[in-house]
Design a protein around this motif. Structure first.
Motif, PDB file in Angstrom:
ATOM      1  N   ASP A   1      -9.398   3.750  -1.183  1.00 30.37           N
ATOM      2  CA  ASP A   1     -10.359   4.649  -1.818  1.00 30.37           C
ATOM      3  C   ASP A   1     -11.726   3.996  -1.981  1.00 30.37           C
ATOM      4  O   ASP A   1     -12.759   4.621  -1.723  1.00 30.37           O
ATOM      5  CB  ASP A   1      -9.821   5.023  -3.199  1.00 30.37           C
TER       6      ASP A   1
ATOM      7  N   VAL B   1     -13.357   2.538   1.582  1.00 33.65           N
ATOM      8  CA  VAL B   1     -13.905   3.534   2.484  1.00 33.65           C
ATOM      9  C   VAL B   1     -15.346   3.855   2.103  1.00 33.65           C
ATOM     10  O   VAL B   1     -16.175   4.211   2.941  1.00 33.65           O
ATOM     11  CB  VAL B   1     -13.023   4.807   2.494  1.00 33.65           C
TER      12      VAL B   1
ATOM     13  N   GLU C   1      -8.853   5.971   8.176  1.00 32.97           N
ATOM     14  CA  GLU C   1     -10.194   6.571   8.257  1.00 32.97           C
ATOM     15  C   GLU C   1     -11.303   5.553   8.012  1.00 32.97           C
ATOM     16  O   GLU C   1     -12.448   5.780   8.376  1.00 32.97           O
ATOM     17  CB  GLU C   1     -10.326   7.749   7.290  1.00 32.97           C
TER      18      GLU C   1
ATOM     19  N   ARG D   1     -14.628   4.885  11.477  1.00 34.36           N
ATOM     20  CA  ARG D   1     -16.079   5.032  11.467  1.00 34.36           C
ATOM     21  C   ARG D   1     -16.771   4.009  12.346  1.00 34.36           C
ATOM     22  O   ARG D   1     -17.984   3.946  12.375  1.00 34.36           O
ATOM     23  CB  ARG D   1     -16.585   4.933  10.029  1.00 34.36           C
TER      24      ARG D   1
ATOM     25  N   ASP E   1       0.169  10.899  -3.833  1.00 31.72           N
ATOM     26  CA  ASP E   1      -1.022  11.444  -3.197  1.00 31.72           C
ATOM     27  C   ASP E   1      -2.094  10.357  -3.131  1.00 31.72           C
ATOM     28  O   ASP E   1      -2.839  10.145  -4.071  1.00 31.72           O
ATOM     29  CB  ASP E   1      -1.517  12.644  -4.008  1.00 31.72           C
ATOM     30  N   ASP E   2      -2.152   9.667  -2.023  1.00 31.97           N
ATOM     31  CA  ASP E   2      -3.051   8.539  -1.843  1.00 31.97           C
ATOM     32  C   ASP E   2      -3.285   8.407  -0.341  1.00 31.97           C
ATOM     33  O   ASP E   2      -2.381   8.675   0.451  1.00 31.97           O
ATOM     34  CB  ASP E   2      -2.358   7.282  -2.407  1.00 31.97           C
ATOM     35  N   PRO E   3      -4.494   8.056   0.083  1.00 27.00           N
ATOM     36  CA  PRO E   3      -4.788   8.021   1.519  1.00 27.00           C
ATOM     37  C   PRO E   3      -3.773   7.195   2.298  1.00 27.00           C
ATOM     38  O   PRO E   3      -3.329   7.584   3.377  1.00 27.00           O
ATOM     39  CB  PRO E   3      -6.159   7.366   1.577  1.00 27.00           C
TER      40      PRO E   3
ATOM     41  N   THR F   1       0.123   8.838   2.076  1.00 23.37           N
ATOM     42  CA  THR F   1       0.290  10.130   2.752  1.00 23.37           C
ATOM     43  C   THR F   1       0.170   9.955   4.266  1.00 23.37           C
ATOM     44  O   THR F   1       0.883  10.593   5.037  1.00 23.37           O
ATOM     45  CB  THR F   1      -0.755  11.164   2.281  1.00 23.37           C
ATOM     46  N   GLN F   2      -0.730   9.042   4.656  1.00 25.47           N
ATOM     47  CA  GLN F   2      -0.893   8.799   6.084  1.00 25.47           C
ATOM     48  C   GLN F   2       0.369   8.165   6.665  1.00 25.47           C
ATOM     49  O   GLN F   2       0.849   8.553   7.735  1.00 25.47           O
ATOM     50  CB  GLN F   2      -2.087   7.880   6.294  1.00 25.47           C
TER      51      GLN F   2
END
Lengths: 411, 614
Positions: free
Chosen positions: A122, A125, A147, A151, A193-195, A198-199
């Motif tokens: 979090d 990023v 993610e 970038r 629920d966390d990047p 969940t990924q």
């Protein structure tokens, strides 16, 4: 007859004046600070902002200690480029905006010589682009969500063996080597629920589907979930052969306790993050850990050079074995120090170029990166056996040949 | 001569102020040129964001009085709208930022609809729930918003030297735009209506302030620029995550900022933002280490405590009060004796009487009002002839005020109908009844306390038009009319006095002027004579008589029988919710049933004039 009268809103005549004066004072105050310590023989200052307060404070603390241990060790060995090293640590309270402000300040106002990364996907990023913008090499100890790397940042380097993208690999490989008759047919996915989690769950679901393992249950719970009884009984209803739990810490233990309560023991159980928590075995009962799988970015057992020294040194200084977060910080420090040493200066661009071209020996093994900063290593697959996490894959790092395929019932 | 000097001094202060503001804006505009520090620019950018948010919040919560604890929701909506559209259309987020504002305004409109049912603390909860709900939505609509993975915005590719400039100047522009909008609102009739809603929403509805429209417009203007700022901010952060964009802490900080600066003042939000954001930055970057979070919580908690205890109104109003006290000398005229003098000419009614039909202006037909098991009005019927003064009398608890409330639309009758000018009012709400021709005063006068006497009267609307909203609050034709009416009721010297500073009796006169401004078909007066001195009472009787002679119709609820029966040409007696009888005052007052139920055996109506004979 025309008449203008006082408006009801009118605060005071001095309102504007006060606002403007306070503005002037503010700007003057800002202009005064900001010395430039980057030259000369003074200490090399390394800036960072960590979530020392807020929801993940418990994990940031060992992370900071890992950094601190690294600096102490470095200084006792003569520092970096012959200069003393000191840390400038700010607290962002696990708030993206604060983290951005902090790093902007560290770089542009405090003019620190180097930066090191913060914790969690979090925050990283949001912060990684700041370092990129200022052209500062940014080695982050955690934050494997893909993610961040999508970038195409040039100055970003992840100091773990692999990103979330490769997290499922070893376990999926293990399942694929099982005889088809013994292989689980169904999987239940339960994740915070966390990047990151969940990924990983999505990747598991896709890759297991290719093995013919059907996802019969899939739920994402919010970070403030404290009671897992409802989820546990739902899982019991769908009765999967394998449960994969994308946990962060305590939530993983709560889920197991709820599964015990509703009387459901999955034949196979894979959990992220929670099993490496020092209180894990005690909380769910040591006997109940038997056969549970997890991934490891680092293991105190791994026989990489410097790892043993780190574990014993850290244990001596802090009176407890290092957690994975502490190890991750230490790794980030190792990477940065190696690059600075090899380049022989604090030239950020040179440091970046060097890291893209070379490999660094760390406590998680040799690390090297592709052009997006993704590390090219491998996660370890661990399993609790007799109350300890043993490494069961990859073969090169395995500490045991035994794998428990059928987890015993809860005790 | 002295007056001229004073005016010139005031002019000088005003022009110094103007220069100071212009200088401040130019200075702020030059900061990126003066310093290349990205950090200072960053702090300013965050401060501008807080300014826009605070100015928006101030319109909804400061002026309109609906306290929002979820205002950062509009930042989130703006940021996500622009972020999603920029990605879909492959354009710069700056281009689609205005659409973020539009989306925020739409959501604010929906939020405005909830205020039909929720006010006060209930609305605070609704606003908070909106923030949580939208956050939840953004988290779960993952195909659109990226869910918990977040949404990456393109990284700006311009040179590092100018990196912050587009964000800096667009947010600065939004601050100026917000200030301009606030200024336009507070100077308009629309702004007057908003303050009226804050002070007394039901009363505002009763004097022709179309509250749903006012509130919707206020909420939308409160959100639109915040939405645009959110879009710019999202691009600045370059990454949209639910916890940052729908940030509860920011929602609380803005409340703190505006409370510190001064809620409902023009510069308050700006001052507050320039205090709170730099202070946050200062504590974030100077207090380090493991206990920093706890220190910061203590600091901000303490600050909030100090503000609520020492500066409950905020810095600007408190400082303003001190300044006024320093200047002092200005003694109020509110306590001055009312001089008995002849009445000025009655301002003629401007009402379009072409709709007038038949002899009765107002008919109450078989109205029934129930409160739970209590039958408050039991099939009451009576009519009010055009040009009459009808007295509505009866013992306490007979249902007189309840009947007024049924007539003006405060209550909805269980059965029966109210008919004005031959048309049923059943489906008209309070404001529409005011437009159709019902005007009333209250037993205890209800004025808008933060408005002046003139503004109280100027706030009245006899019809709704968009053009009128934009009209200047207290100048032009309507202000002239309001002034004329206040002079008529004898308050010509009190135009600029705050309503709170007026005496009880004077407040009743202001309320009468409000009703005259509305210029209704029938004027309902609820106990006009109660609690006022004999001089004022005689004055009131003269006013009512003069107004009646100019063609205005009255219904008066009153306990002072001498006063009301002398004025009235008809009387209706109400007892236990039923109409006992209607007729000429002297007939009614001598009727045995009325004597028994209300007046007493020894009542003798004196034929002199209204008011006590001293």
């Amino acid at each position: 007859m025309k008449r203008n009268i006082r408006s009801p809103f009118r605060g005071t005549r001095g309102g504007a004046a006060v606002a403007v004066v306070s503005l002037l004072v503010l700007s003057a105050g800002c202009g005064l600070s900001g010395s430039d310590p980057s030259d000369g023989d003074g200490p090399i200052v390394i800036g960072m902002s960590l979530p020392l307060s807020g929801p993940v404070a418990d994990r940031a603390k060992p992370g900071m200690e890992g950094y601190q241990y690294w600096v102490d060790e470095l200084n006792s060995n003569g520092g970096l480029l012959g200069r003393e090293v000191e840390l400038k640590v700010l607290d962002d309270g696990f708030d993206q905006q604060t983290a951005i402000s902090d790093y902007t300040r560290l770089i542009s106002e405090d003019k620190v010589d180097l930066v090191l990364g913060t914790f969690s996907s979090d925050l990283n990023v949001a912060v990684a682009p700041v370092a990129e913008r200022f052209g500062y090499a940014y080695v982050q100890p955690s934050g494997g969500a893909d993610e961040i790397f999508e970038r195409d940042l040039e100055y970003l380097f992840f100091a773990q063996p692999a990103t979330t993208q490769k997290l499922p690999d070893r376990f999926v490989e293990l399942l694929s080597t099982m005889p088809e008759a013994e292989r689980p047919e169904t999987v239940g996915l339960v994740q915070l629920d966390d990047p990151n989690t969940t990924q990983a769950a999505k990747l598991f679901s896709d890759q297991l589907a290719e093995l013919g393992i059907e996802t019969v249950y899939d739920v994402t719970y919010s970070p403030d979930t404290s009671n897992f009884d409802a989820i546990a009984s739902d899982i019991k209803q769908s009765d999967p052969d394998l449960v994969i739990n994308g946990a962060i810490a305590v939530d993983g233990m709560s889920l197991i306790r709820s599964m015990q309560k509703v009387g459901f023991s999955p034949p196979m159980l894979y959990q992220m993050n929670a099993p490496t928590d020092p209180t894990y075995a005690e909380t769910i009962g040591e006997a109940n850990t038997e056969g549970i799988f997890t991934y490891l970015a680092w293991s105190p057992e791994a026989a990489y050079p410097t790892n043993d020294g780190f574990v014993s040194g850290y244990t001596e200084e802090y009176g407890a074995a290092p957690s994975e977060d502490a190890a991750n910080s230490y790794t980030a420090g190792q990477v940065l120090a190696e690059a600075v040493d090899s380049v022989g200066s604090l030239d950020q661009e040179a440091i970046k170029d060097w890291l893209h071209a070379n490999s660094v020996e760390t406590i998680v093994g040799p690390l090297n990166w592709d052009e997006t900063g993704r590390p090219q290593g491998d996660m370890l697959l661990g399993q609790f056996q007799d109350g300890e996490i043993k490494i069961v894959g990859p073969d090169s790092a395995a500490t045991t040949d035994e794998v428990i395929y059928a987890k015993p019932e809860w005790q | 001569m002295i007056a001229a000097v004073v005016t010139r001094a005031a002019d000088r202060v005003a022009s110094a102020r103007k220069w100071l503001i212009a200088g401040g804006i130019v200075f702020v505009g030059c900061i990126p040129l003066l310093t290349s520090s990205a950090y200072i620019q960053n702090v300013m950018i965050l401060t501008f964001l807080m300014c826009v948010l605070g100015l928006g919040w101030n319109i909804m919560s400061g002026y309109t009085g609906y306290i929002s604890l979820g205002h950062s929701a509009f930042i989130g909506i703006g940021a996500y709208t622009a972020g999603i559209l920029a990605e879909r259309w492959q354009v710069s987020p700056f281009l689609v930022a205005p659409l973020g504002g539009v989306a925020a305004a739409l959501v604010a409109f929906l939020l405005g609809l909830t205020t039909r049912r929720t006010r006060g603390p209930a609305f605070v909860i609704v606003s908070f729930a909106l923030l949580e709900l939208l956050g939840l939505l953004a988290r779960n609509l993952s195909s659109l918003t990226g869910g918990s993975q977040g949404l990456a915005m393109p990284l700006p590719d311009w040179d590092l030297t100018f990196y912050n400039w587009p964000f800096y100047y667009s947010l600065l522009a939004l601050v100026l735009l917000s200030l301009w909008m606030t200024r336009a609102i507070r100077r308009s009739k629309f702004g007057l209506g908003l303050v009226a809603i804050r002070d007394d929403e039901d009363k505002a509805a009763g004097i022709g302030v179309l509250t749903p429209v006012y509130k919707s417009l206020a909420f939308m203007s409160s959100a639109v620029l915040v939405g645009v700022a959110g879009a710019v901010y999202g691009y600045y952060v370059s990454y949209l995550s639910v916890s940052t964009m729908f940030d509860i802490v920011l929602s609380m900080q803005v409340v703190l900022a505006v409370l510190i600066g001064g809620r409902g003042t023009f510069w308050g939000p700006v001052l507050g933002a320039f205090i709170v954001v730099p202070l946050t930055e200062l504590t974030n970057t100077t207090i380090g280490g493991l206990d920093a979070g706890a220190f910061r919580l203590l600091m901000f908690g303490g600050l909030l405590l100090l503000v609520t205890m020492l500066l409950p109104r905020g810095i600007l109003p408190t400082a303003g009060a001190w300044l006024t006290k320093l200047k002092a000398g200005d003694t109020g005229r509110t306590g001055a004796r009312l001089v008995e003098s002849g009445l000025p000419t009655v301002p003629p009614s401007l009402r379009d009487e072409s709709a007038a039909v038949g002899g009765d202006v107002l008919r109450v037909e078989d109205v029934v009002m129930r409160f739970g098991g209590v039958l408050a009005i039991d099939q009451a019927s009576f009519s009010v002839p055009r040009g009459s003064i009808t007295a509505l009398i009866g013992p306490n608890g007979a249902g007189k005020t309840t009947l007024f409330n049924a007539i003006d639309g405060t209550y909805t009758p269980a059965a029966g109908d109210i008919v004005l000018e031959g048309k049923s009012l059943a489906r008209a709400d309070r404001t529409r009844r005011a437009f159709r021709g019902i005007g009333r005063t209250y037993q205890l006068p209800r004025l808008f306390n933060s408005l002046t006497v003139l503004e109280n009267v100027a706030a009245v609307n006899s019809s709704f038009s968009v053009r009128r909203l934009a009209a200047s609050a207290v100048s032009g034709e309507e202000a002239a009319r309001a002034t004329e009416l206040l002079e008529f009721v004898g308050l010509g010297d009190y135009l600029d006095v705050k309503a709170t500073d007026m005496s009880y009796g004077q407040k009743k006169l202001v309320e009468l002027a409000q009703v005259l401004m509305l210029d209704p078909a029938v004027i309902l007066l609820d106990e006009p004579a109660a609690g006022i001195n004999p001089t004022l009472l005689r004055r009131l009787a003269d006013l009512i008589r003069a107004l009646n002679e100019s063609g205005r119709t009255f219904v008066i609820v009153e306990h002072d029988m001498q006063f009301v029966l002398a004025l009235a040409d008809r009387a209706t007696v109400l007892a236990r919710g039923q109409v006992l009888m209607s007729g000429a005052p002297d007939v009614v007052s001598r009727h045995p049933k009325v004597m028994e139920a209300y007046l007493g055996d020894d009542f003798v109506l004196e034929k002199t004039m209204g008011g006590a004979t001293t």
